[in-house]
Design a protein around this motif. Structure first.
Motif, PDB file in Angstrom:
ATOM      1  N   GLU A   1     -15.164 -10.041  -0.515  1.00  0.00           N
ATOM      2  CA  GLU A   1     -14.874  -8.608  -0.409  1.00  0.00           C
ATOM      3  C   GLU A   1     -13.405  -8.440  -0.758  1.00  0.00           C
ATOM      4  O   GLU A   1     -12.528  -8.951  -0.053  1.00  0.00           O
ATOM      5  N   LEU A   2     -13.158  -7.756  -1.879  1.00  0.00           N
ATOM      6  CA  LEU A   2     -11.799  -7.628  -2.398  1.00  0.00           C
ATOM      7  C   LEU A   2     -11.267  -6.221  -2.183  1.00  0.00           C
ATOM      8  O   LEU A   2     -12.039  -5.278  -2.043  1.00  0.00           O
ATOM      9  N   PRO A   3      -9.934  -6.066  -2.175  1.00  0.00           N
ATOM     10  CA  PRO A   3      -9.376  -4.714  -2.043  1.00  0.00           C
ATOM     11  C   PRO A   3      -9.717  -3.890  -3.289  1.00  0.00           C
ATOM     12  O   PRO A   3      -9.997  -4.447  -4.354  1.00  0.00           O
ATOM     13  N   GLU A   4      -9.713  -2.576  -3.149  1.00  0.00           N
ATOM     14  CA  GLU A   4     -10.024  -1.695  -4.281  1.00  0.00           C
ATOM     15  C   GLU A   4      -8.798  -1.505  -5.162  1.00  0.00           C
ATOM     16  O   GLU A   4      -7.664  -1.516  -4.670  1.00  0.00           O
ATOM     17  N   VAL A   5      -9.044  -1.325  -6.458  1.00  0.00           N
ATOM     18  CA  VAL A   5      -7.961  -1.001  -7.370  1.00  0.00           C
ATOM     19  C   VAL A   5      -7.310   0.296  -6.889  1.00  0.00           C
ATOM     20  O   VAL A   5      -7.996   1.247  -6.528  1.00  0.00           O
ATOM     21  N   GLY A   6      -5.988   0.310  -6.837  1.00  0.00           N
ATOM     22  CA  GLY A   6      -5.247   1.465  -6.347  1.00  0.00           C
ATOM     23  C   GLY A   6      -4.863   1.360  -4.883  1.00  0.00           C
ATOM     24  O   GLY A   6      -4.035   2.131  -4.398  1.00  0.00           O
TER      25      GLY A   6
ATOM     26  N   HIS B   1      -2.808 -19.925   3.535  1.00  0.00           N
ATOM     27  CA  HIS B   1      -3.435 -20.630   2.417  1.00  0.00           C
ATOM     28  C   HIS B   1      -3.854 -19.717   1.265  1.00  0.00           C
ATOM     29  O   HIS B   1      -4.875 -19.926   0.619  1.00  0.00           O
ATOM     30  N   ASP B   2      -3.021 -18.707   1.026  1.00  0.00           N
ATOM     31  CA  ASP B   2      -3.181 -17.861  -0.157  1.00  0.00           C
ATOM     32  C   ASP B   2      -2.089 -18.254  -1.143  1.00  0.00           C
ATOM     33  O   ASP B   2      -1.038 -18.756  -0.741  1.00  0.00           O
ATOM     34  N   TRP B   3      -2.324 -17.991  -2.416  1.00  0.00           N
ATOM     35  CA  TRP B   3      -1.284 -18.222  -3.421  1.00  0.00           C
ATOM     36  C   TRP B   3      -1.009 -16.919  -4.167  1.00  0.00           C
ATOM     37  O   TRP B   3      -1.851 -16.034  -4.203  1.00  0.00           O
TER      38      TRP B   3
ATOM     39  N   ALA C   1      -2.810 -10.268   2.707  1.00  0.00           N
ATOM     40  CA  ALA C   1      -1.974 -10.059   1.526  1.00  0.00           C
ATOM     41  C   ALA C   1      -0.699 -10.906   1.607  1.00  0.00           C
ATOM     42  O   ALA C   1      -0.011 -10.876   2.618  1.00  0.00           O
ATOM     43  N   PRO C   2      -0.376 -11.650   0.532  1.00  0.00           N
ATOM     44  CA  PRO C   2       0.859 -12.432   0.524  1.00  0.00           C
ATOM     45  C   PRO C   2       2.084 -11.590   0.169  1.00  0.00           C
ATOM     46  O   PRO C   2       3.212 -11.996   0.405  1.00  0.00           O
ATOM     47  N   VAL C   3       1.832 -10.413  -0.403  1.00  0.00           N
ATOM     48  CA  VAL C   3       2.900  -9.511  -0.838  1.00  0.00           C
ATOM     49  C   VAL C   3       2.487  -8.075  -0.537  1.00  0.00           C
ATOM     50  O   VAL C   3       1.317  -7.804  -0.289  1.00  0.00           O
ATOM     51  N   SER C   4       3.446  -7.165  -0.588  1.00  0.00           N
ATOM     52  CA  SER C   4       3.146  -5.738  -0.458  1.00  0.00           C
ATOM     53  C   SER C   4       3.184  -5.123  -1.847  1.00  0.00           C
ATOM     54  O   SER C   4       3.990  -5.526  -2.696  1.00  0.00           O
TER      55      SER C   4
ATOM     56  N   GLU D   1      -1.067  -8.350   6.172  1.00  0.00           N
ATOM     57  CA  GLU D   1      -2.182  -7.565   6.707  1.00  0.00           C
ATOM     58  C   GLU D   1      -3.475  -7.873   5.951  1.00  0.00           C
ATOM     59  O   GLU D   1      -3.461  -8.211   4.774  1.00  0.00           O
ATOM     60  N   GLU D   2      -4.594  -7.701   6.643  1.00  0.00           N
ATOM     61  CA  GLU D   2      -5.904  -7.980   6.052  1.00  0.00           C
ATOM     62  C   GLU D   2      -6.182  -7.026   4.891  1.00  0.00           C
ATOM     63  O   GLU D   2      -5.905  -5.827   4.972  1.00  0.00           O
ATOM     64  N   CYS D   3      -6.729  -7.584   3.800  1.00  0.00           N
ATOM     65  CA  CYS D   3      -7.058  -6.749   2.644  1.00  0.00           C
ATOM     66  C   CYS D   3      -8.415  -7.108   2.051  1.00  0.00           C
ATOM     67  O   CYS D   3      -8.772  -6.641   0.973  1.00  0.00           O
ATOM     68  N   GLY D   4      -9.182  -7.923   2.750  1.00  0.00           N
ATOM     69  CA  GLY D   4     -10.508  -8.318   2.280  1.00  0.00           C
ATOM     70  C   GLY D   4     -10.983  -9.516   3.069  1.00  0.00           C
ATOM     71  O   GLY D   4     -10.386  -9.876   4.086  1.00  0.00           O
ATOM     72  N   GLU D   5     -12.074 -10.131   2.578  1.00  0.00           N
ATOM     73  CA  GLU D   5     -12.562 -11.339   3.231  1.00  0.00           C
ATOM     74  C   GLU D   5     -13.365 -12.181   2.257  1.00  0.00           C
ATOM     75  O   GLU D   5     -13.844 -11.695   1.232  1.00  0.00           O
TER      76      GLU D   5
END
Length: 126
Positions: free
Chosen positions: A42-47, A14-16, A70-73, A54-58
């Protein structure tokens, strides 16, 4: 009824993700509705390098905590700083002001079209 935007692609989590470059990422109207009132993101850091699936935040709501996958790499190039003070923007406008982060996409993960996602959740396409 849950809204699905026609110009976005979706994950089973359920991510876009948008098709622009850099691509914006967020959670769907369906996801924010299921979570209830969102109180923290909680978001991933810039860079940061993120990998599809894979999990990148919550996102934390009054009901539960949900992992952001993450929907993409690719490389995170921007985060929505407005969510730090106003996480409720995710509930109010999940496809607009409530976006989470932007990424330079290296590779797509498994994504569904708007039609496929709308069928999965019995949503309406806008």
């Amino acid at each position: 009824m849950t809204t699905v935007k026609a110009d976005l692609r979706y994950t089973d989590d359920h991510d876009w993700v948008s098709s622009e470059s850099p691509a914006r990422v967020g959670i769907t109207d369906y996801a924010q509705d299921q979570l209830g009132e969102i109180v923290y993101a909680e978001l991933p850091e810039v860079g940061a390098q993120i990998t599809a699936g894979e999990e990148c935040g919550e996102v934390e709501s009054t009901k539960s905590v949900a992992e952001l996958k993450a929907p993409v790499s690719g490389t995170v190039v921007e985060v929505n700083e407005a969510l730090l003070d106003n996480p409720e923007l995710i509930n109010e406008d999940p496809y607009g002001e409530g976006w989470l982060y932007a990424v330079d996409v290296a590779e797509d993960g498994p994504l569904s079209s708007a039609d496929e996602y709308a069928e999965q959740i019995s949503g309406t396409i806008e």
